[in-house]
Design a protein around this motif. Structure first.
Motif, PDB file in Angstrom:
ATOM      1  N   ARG A 353      -0.236  12.022 -12.205  1.00 41.75           N
ATOM      2  CA  ARG A 353      -1.678  11.854 -12.342  1.00 41.75           C
ATOM      3  C   ARG A 353      -2.375  13.206 -12.140  1.00 41.75           C
ATOM      4  O   ARG A 353      -2.025  13.960 -11.243  1.00 41.75           O
ATOM      5  CB  ARG A 353      -2.195  10.813 -11.355  1.00 41.75           C
ATOM      6  N   ALA A 354      -3.330  13.485 -13.014  1.00 41.40           N
ATOM      7  CA  ALA A 354      -4.128  14.719 -13.017  1.00 41.40           C
ATOM      8  C   ALA A 354      -3.330  15.939 -13.478  1.00 41.40           C
ATOM      9  O   ALA A 354      -3.876  17.042 -13.509  1.00 41.40           O
ATOM     10  CB  ALA A 354      -4.768  14.988 -11.665  1.00 41.40           C
ATOM     11  N   ARG A 355      -2.074  15.764 -13.866  1.00 44.04           N
ATOM     12  CA  ARG A 355      -1.284  16.881 -14.375  1.00 44.04           C
ATOM     13  C   ARG A 355      -1.543  17.045 -15.870  1.00 44.04           C
ATOM     14  O   ARG A 355      -1.516  16.063 -16.630  1.00 44.04           O
ATOM     15  CB  ARG A 355       0.207  16.632 -14.147  1.00 44.04           C
ATOM     16  N   LYS A 356      -1.787  18.265 -16.317  1.00 43.67           N
ATOM     17  CA  LYS A 356      -2.024  18.501 -17.739  1.00 43.67           C
ATOM     18  C   LYS A 356      -0.705  18.403 -18.501  1.00 43.67           C
ATOM     19  O   LYS A 356       0.184  19.216 -18.321  1.00 43.67           O
ATOM     20  CB  LYS A 356      -2.659  19.882 -17.941  1.00 43.67           C
ATOM     21  N   MET A 357      -0.634  17.390 -19.359  1.00 41.96           N
ATOM     22  CA  MET A 357       0.591  17.133 -20.108  1.00 41.96           C
ATOM     23  C   MET A 357       0.485  17.555 -21.574  1.00 41.96           C
ATOM     24  O   MET A 357       1.501  17.711 -22.248  1.00 41.96           O
ATOM     25  CB  MET A 357       0.926  15.640 -20.042  1.00 41.96           C
ATOM     26  N   GLY A 358      -0.744  17.696 -22.063  1.00 42.78           N
ATOM     27  CA  GLY A 358      -0.930  18.058 -23.462  1.00 42.78           C
ATOM     28  C   GLY A 358      -2.394  18.041 -23.822  1.00 42.78           C
ATOM     29  O   GLY A 358      -3.273  17.861 -22.977  1.00 42.78           O
ATOM     30  N   HIS A 359      -2.660  18.244 -25.105  1.00 40.70           N
ATOM     31  CA  HIS A 359      -4.028  18.088 -25.597  1.00 40.70           C
ATOM     32  C   HIS A 359      -3.984  17.562 -27.023  1.00 40.70           C
ATOM     33  O   HIS A 359      -2.971  17.681 -27.722  1.00 40.70           O
ATOM     34  CB  HIS A 359      -4.825  19.400 -25.515  1.00 40.70           C
ATOM     35  N   LEU A 360      -5.086  16.970 -27.424  1.00 41.49           N
ATOM     36  CA  LEU A 360      -5.231  16.416 -28.761  1.00 41.49           C
ATOM     37  C   LEU A 360      -6.468  17.033 -29.391  1.00 41.49           C
ATOM     38  O   LEU A 360      -7.563  16.944 -28.824  1.00 41.49           O
ATOM     39  CB  LEU A 360      -5.383  14.887 -28.699  1.00 41.49           C
ATOM     40  N   THR A 361      -6.295  17.700 -30.518  1.00 41.19           N
ATOM     41  CA  THR A 361      -7.429  18.245 -31.252  1.00 41.19           C
ATOM     42  C   THR A 361      -7.684  17.397 -32.484  1.00 41.19           C
ATOM     43  O   THR A 361      -6.758  17.103 -33.247  1.00 41.19           O
ATOM     44  CB  THR A 361      -7.160  19.704 -31.675  1.00 41.19           C
ATOM     45  N   ILE A 362      -8.929  16.994 -32.661  1.00 41.19           N
ATOM     46  CA  ILE A 362      -9.360  16.276 -33.864  1.00 41.19           C
ATOM     47  C   ILE A 362     -10.230  17.236 -34.663  1.00 41.19           C
ATOM     48  O   ILE A 362     -11.333  17.586 -34.245  1.00 41.19           O
ATOM     49  CB  ILE A 362     -10.155  15.009 -33.521  1.00 41.19           C
ATOM     50  N   ALA A 363      -9.733  17.690 -35.791  1.00 42.44           N
ATOM     51  CA  ALA A 363     -10.437  18.656 -36.638  1.00 42.44           C
ATOM     52  C   ALA A 363     -10.672  18.036 -38.006  1.00 42.44           C
ATOM     53  O   ALA A 363      -9.718  17.635 -38.676  1.00 42.44           O
ATOM     54  CB  ALA A 363      -9.626  19.937 -36.765  1.00 42.44           C
ATOM     55  N   CYS A 364     -11.948  17.942 -38.398  1.00 41.09           N
ATOM     56  CA  CYS A 364     -12.303  17.265 -39.645  1.00 41.09           C
ATOM     57  C   CYS A 364     -13.287  18.117 -40.456  1.00 41.09           C
ATOM     58  O   CYS A 364     -13.736  19.173 -40.010  1.00 41.09           O
ATOM     59  CB  CYS A 364     -12.920  15.897 -39.351  1.00 41.09           C
ATOM     60  N   ALA A 365     -13.639  17.606 -41.617  1.00 40.28           N
ATOM     61  CA  ALA A 365     -14.548  18.347 -42.496  1.00 40.28           C
ATOM     62  C   ALA A 365     -15.954  18.403 -41.941  1.00 40.28           C
ATOM     63  O   ALA A 365     -16.690  19.364 -42.195  1.00 40.28           O
ATOM     64  CB  ALA A 365     -14.556  17.712 -43.891  1.00 40.28           C
ATOM     65  N   THR A 366     -16.365  17.378 -41.186  1.00 41.81           N
ATOM     66  CA  THR A 366     -17.695  17.358 -40.597  1.00 41.81           C
ATOM     67  C   THR A 366     -17.608  16.999 -39.121  1.00 41.81           C
ATOM     68  O   THR A 366     -16.625  16.387 -38.665  1.00 41.81           O
ATOM     69  CB  THR A 366     -18.612  16.333 -41.291  1.00 41.81           C
ATOM     70  N   GLU A 367     -18.639  17.366 -38.397  1.00 39.81           N
ATOM     71  CA  GLU A 367     -18.675  17.029 -36.975  1.00 39.81           C
ATOM     72  C   GLU A 367     -18.701  15.521 -36.767  1.00 39.81           C
ATOM     73  O   GLU A 367     -18.054  14.999 -35.850  1.00 39.81           O
ATOM     74  CB  GLU A 367     -19.896  17.674 -36.325  1.00 39.81           C
ATOM     75  N   ALA A 368     -19.435  14.807 -37.618  1.00 42.40           N
ATOM     76  CA  ALA A 368     -19.521  13.353 -37.485  1.00 42.40           C
ATOM     77  C   ALA A 368     -18.155  12.703 -37.666  1.00 42.40           C
ATOM     78  O   ALA A 368     -17.788  11.777 -36.930  1.00 42.40           O
ATOM     79  CB  ALA A 368     -20.519  12.793 -38.501  1.00 42.40           C
ATOM     80  N   GLN A 369     -17.394  13.175 -38.639  1.00 35.48           N
ATOM     81  CA  GLN A 369     -16.051  12.620 -38.851  1.00 35.48           C
ATOM     82  C   GLN A 369     -15.142  12.919 -37.654  1.00 35.48           C
ATOM     83  O   GLN A 369     -14.376  12.061 -37.210  1.00 35.48           O
ATOM     84  CB  GLN A 369     -15.447  13.203 -40.131  1.00 35.48           C
ATOM     85  N   ALA A 370     -15.241  14.136 -37.133  1.00 39.00           N
ATOM     86  CA  ALA A 370     -14.412  14.501 -35.976  1.00 39.00           C
ATOM     87  C   ALA A 370     -14.762  13.645 -34.768  1.00 39.00           C
ATOM     88  O   ALA A 370     -13.876  13.193 -34.032  1.00 39.00           O
ATOM     89  CB  ALA A 370     -14.590  15.984 -35.656  1.00 39.00           C
ATOM     90  N   ARG A 371     -16.052  13.406 -34.570  1.00 40.29           N
ATOM     91  CA  ARG A 371     -16.471  12.572 -33.444  1.00 40.29           C
ATOM     92  C   ARG A 371     -15.945  11.147 -33.592  1.00 40.29           C
ATOM     93  O   ARG A 371     -15.446  10.544 -32.637  1.00 40.29           O
ATOM     94  CB  ARG A 371     -17.998  12.565 -33.338  1.00 40.29           C
ATOM     95  N   GLU A 372     -16.041  10.609 -34.796  1.00 36.57           N
ATOM     96  CA  GLU A 372     -15.575   9.233 -35.045  1.00 36.57           C
ATOM     97  C   GLU A 372     -14.080   9.101 -34.750  1.00 36.57           C
ATOM     98  O   GLU A 372     -13.645   8.148 -34.087  1.00 36.57           O
ATOM     99  CB  GLU A 372     -15.857   8.859 -36.494  1.00 36.57           C
ATOM    100  N   GLN A 373     -13.299  10.069 -35.223  1.00 36.48           N
ATOM    101  CA  GLN A 373     -11.858  10.005 -35.011  1.00 36.48           C
ATOM    102  C   GLN A 373     -11.495  10.265 -33.544  1.00 36.48           C
ATOM    103  O   GLN A 373     -10.557   9.676 -33.013  1.00 36.48           O
ATOM    104  CB  GLN A 373     -11.154  11.006 -35.921  1.00 36.48           C
TER     105      GLN A 373
END
Length: 389
Positions: A353-373
């Motif tokens: 718990r609280a240990r950094k295990m990874g990260h997930l980047t959501i990169a899309c054509a628009t900010e709205a699409q990235a936020r949704e995903q």
């Protein structure tokens, strides 16, 4: 080092964590070989390196071997003893250099560097004894008491409302030197990553907007929507001023507070790539790790370009446990069905718990699409939605 290092030469890295791992990958993509000095036999960076030198950071024989093999050396975290970097710097280019790391290891020295560079920070006081606590300016309360050294991810910090709580917190933190910072009304938290070469050339990543949960970064958004362009430009200028005042070489991250009244104050610095810049691997033309390697190797520093609006979500060990506390694997297949999802796991065998295990980047054509995903990812994984709603 008067000429750039050629591919095939060796670079050294002190530290075996995830930052070192991603720097190793960046170095290898440019054709360099990397030796990691790290005492843990099963570290993320050690597993990725061309050679893992398993020894304490201050082991004399290991340091001699590192300096003999490597044409340039760096560190992946700021708590490597500055004396070690100073010793290595006598024989090889070290980026960042020992004096800059030493400043970033000590909050009091860091505040003094802010003042030297003309960069404002929160009102504060250095407390070295119980007597200092008793005599503190009450105008600094309520505040946040932070150990001067060895604090990160919310560790070594206590919020205090009054003099009694301050005295108790100082004792609880062991009576070590601390900095008391006045608690201020925050509108936003930003960070800037600047890379500076040996020739003084500087480039920056775009301003990053950050949200924390429990003192640990949860979400980073780029571009930093909702932050005035002139304020973003000021953050970039101040980060560059701090790097220039050091004659810094390498990647430096500067965290800023935006107050409710619109003021911009420096919070702290990290002399290395930073958690908030991990998105650059997938959303920028050049990542923070490539910039670090280029600075080490004396290569040109291209100005990074954000090619995709994105959200970066920190993945902590909590995700590996269900509501009953039983360990299980998160549903990565469902996450990777999301448009623009880039999963980075750090190769740590044991989730905590609280240990950094990874990260997930959501990169899309628009900010709205990235936020949704990104919101869809939080629902799948049970992540906090700070910065997304």
């Amino acid at each position: 080092m008067s000429a750039p290092l050629h591919p095939g030469e060796w670079l050294g890295m002190l530290g075996g964590g995830q930052l070192g791992r991603m720097a190793v990958h960046a170095a290898q993509s440019l054709g360099y070989r990397v030796m990691v000095l790290e005492p843990d036999a099963h570290s993320p960076a050690g597993a990725a390196a061309d050679e893992h030198l398993q020894a304490p950071y201050d082991d004399a024989d290991a340091l001699t071997q590192l300096a003999a093999r490597c044409a340039a050396i760096s560190t992946e975290f700021e708590n490597v003893p500055a004396q070690v970097l100073e010793r290595l710097g006598a024989d090889r280019p070290v980026a960042p250099a020992a004096p800059a790391v030493a400043v970033c290891q000590d909050r009091a020295a860091e505040k003094a560097h802010f003042a030297k560079a003309g960069v404002p920070c929160a009102p504060h006081a250095l407390l070295q004894s119980a007597a200092d606590c008793a005599a503190v300016d009450v105008g600094l309360l309520p505040g946040i008491l932070k150990t001067a050294r060895m604090g990160y991810d919310g560790k070594g910090q206590r919020r205090v409302k009054n003099a009694a709580e301050l005295a108790a917190a100082f004792a609880e933190l062991g009576g070590v030197p601390c900095v008391l910072e006045q608690m201020l009304p925050l509108a936003a938290e930003l960070s800037v990553i600047v890379a500076r070469g040996r020739d003084g050339q500087m480039v920056t990543l775009p301003v990053q907007r950050n949200w924390h949960v429990g003192g640990i970064l949860a979400t980073t958004a780029v571009p930093a929507s909702g932050i005035a362009p002139e304020l973003q430009a000021e953050a970039l200028r101040r980060a560059q001023a701090l790097a220039e005042a050091f004659a810094y070489v390498g990647v430096l991250c500067v965290e800023f507070f935006v107050l409710d009244d619109g003021r911009l104050l420096a919070n702290e610095m990290a002399p290395r790539p930073h958690n908030s810049g991990h998105y650059s691997i997938d959303a920028c033309s050049h990542s923070q790790f490539e910039l670090q390697v280029r600075a080490m190797a004396g290569l040109p520093l291209p100005a990074p370009r954000l090619h995709s609006p994105c959200f970066m979500l920190n993945l902590l060990g909590d995700l590996w446990f269900d509501a009953a506390g039983q360990q299980r694997e998160p549903d990565w297949a469902a996450v990777l069905q999301l448009s623009g999802a880039h999963l980075h796991l750090y190769g740590k065998a044991e989730p905590r718990r609280a240990r950094k295990m990874g990260h997930l980047t959501i990169a899309c054509a628009t900010e709205a699409q990235a936020r949704e995903q990104a919101l869809a990812a939080t629902r799948i994984l049970g992540l906090p939605t700070e910065g997304l709603v």
